[in-house]
Design an enzyme around this catalytic site. Structure first.
Site, mmCIF file in Angstrom:
data_model
loop_
_atom_site.group_PDB
_atom_site.id
_atom_site.type_symbol
_atom_site.label_atom_id
_atom_site.label_comp_id
_atom_site.label_asym_id
_atom_site.label_seq_id
_atom_site.Cartn_x
_atom_site.Cartn_y
_atom_site.Cartn_z
ATOM 1 N N GLY A 72 0.834 -1.121 0.090
ATOM 2 C CA GLY A 72 -0.046 0.010 -0.031
ATOM 3 C C GLY A 72 0.848 1.096 -0.096
ATOM 4 O O GLY A 72 0.726 2.231 0.935
ATOM 5 N N ILE A 96 -2.779 -0.836 -5.106
ATOM 6 C CA ILE A 96 -4.079 -1.165 -5.646
ATOM 7 C C ILE A 96 -4.726 -0.333 -6.535
ATOM 8 O O ILE A 96 -5.207 -0.560 -7.617
ATOM 9 C CB ILE A 96 -5.047 -1.728 -4.735
ATOM 10 C CG1 ILE A 96 -6.075 -2.811 -5.430
ATOM 11 C CG2 ILE A 96 -5.805 -0.782 -3.904
ATOM 12 C CD1 ILE A 96 -6.788 -3.392 -4.586
ATOM 13 N N ASP A 158 -5.305 1.500 5.576
ATOM 14 C CA ASP A 158 -6.730 2.020 5.816
ATOM 15 C C ASP A 158 -7.523 1.507 7.001
ATOM 16 O O ASP A 158 -7.195 0.165 7.371
ATOM 17 C CB ASP A 158 -7.752 1.441 4.673
ATOM 18 C CG ASP A 158 -9.064 1.892 4.555
ATOM 19 O OD1 ASP A 158 -9.560 2.474 5.517
ATOM 20 O OD2 ASP A 158 -9.723 1.625 3.606
ATOM 21 N N THR A 236 5.793 9.536 4.191
ATOM 22 C CA THR A 236 4.617 9.277 3.315
ATOM 23 C C THR A 236 3.551 10.705 3.273
ATOM 24 O O THR A 236 3.891 11.467 4.349
ATOM 25 C CB THR A 236 3.822 8.088 3.871
ATOM 26 O OG1 THR A 236 3.523 8.667 5.485
ATOM 27 C CG2 THR A 236 4.634 6.971 4.124
#
Length: 263
Positions: A72, A96, A158, A236
């Site tokens: 991810g 994804i 998530d 990030t």
């Protein structure tokens, strides 16, 4: 901040190398994707079927495979931060979402080009990072051989707040078996989140899994993994947003242990 130059007409323009870098505003995408939805994915039958030379041409014919996996990977902040620090370590991001994956791919290509322009006699930096569009919850064993990884990262995943959505969380007993399969003994799983409930969820499942043992941040820094931890905290998009908002970050790291009958 990008370097700028002033033209004869007085306009301010970015240097040509900086204009190569993609802009996220052109890669619109939802914040998260449902891993259980049907996605149009192409995936290898096995790790042996992957031509890694296409991902890492500067390491062509070296026989090397990725040792770091960022599951991810989002917009690739961790990969870009770690690439110059570990130039001989191949790293793979797995994402994804279509547009986000494309952004990371374009970003890596642009950074390779700009780095090569600054050092024409060498391949330049960022040759050791790549990205694939993949659903790691379903196809991670299709990409990594047994005990091939030394680090797996799950950064700000998530949270799937609703109880009925917890089955979609990236850390679960079933998935931990796959992570343990790909991670070599001594390798480390890095998790971080700004959601305390998710932190406790990931930590409790990793604690309960017999092939992982908790390792504290102080120990990892003493082992020379400080640069990795710094990147986990700050590289990030989500991590930077948490900092801007003054939020907390919850880190949990686990080492892959070796047992007599390893799967």
């Amino acid at each position: 901040m990008a370097k700028r130059k002033r033209t004869q007409q007085g306009d301010v323009q970015q240097q040509p190398t900086q204009r190569l870098l993609p802009q996220k505003k052109h890669y619109r995408q939802r914040a998260h994707a449902n891993p259980f939805s049907d996605h149009a994915l192409q995936y290898p039958e096995s790790p042996e079927a992957i031509d890694w030379d296409l991902h890492y041409p500067a390491f062509s014919a070296s026989g090397r495979t990725p040792a770091f996996a960022d599951v991810g990977c989002g917009f690739g902040g961790l990969l870009i931060a770690l690439a110059p620090l570990f130039p001989d370590t191949l790293m793979l991001g797995m994402e994804i979402r279509v547009q986000v994956t494309q952004y990371v791919e374009d970003r890596i290509a642009a950074l390779r080009t700009t780095s090569a322009l600054s050092t024409p006699s060498a391949p330049g930096q960022y040759q050791n990072v790549s990205v694939v569009r993949a659903n790691a919850m379903k196809f991670l064993p299709n990409y990594f051989q047994k005990h091939s990884l030394t680090a797996i990262f799950f950064l700000f995943p998530d949270p799937h707040f609703k109880s009925r959505k917890h089955k979609a969380r990236i850390i679960s007993p079933t998935l931990l078996a796959e992570y343990a399969y790909a991670l070599r003994p001594g390798g480390v799983v890095y998790t971080i989140t700004d959601v305390r409930d998710l932190h406790e969820w990931m930590k409790s499942h990793l604690d309960a899994f017999p092939l992982f043992e908790s390792v504290d941040e102080e120990t990892l820094r003493a082992e020379g993994k400080g640069p990795i931890l710094d990147a986990v905290y700050t590289s990030t998009e989500e991590g930077k947003k948490v900092e801007r908002n003054g939020g907390d970050k919850w880190l949990a790291c686990f080492r892959r242990v070796e047992v007599a009958r390893d799967p």
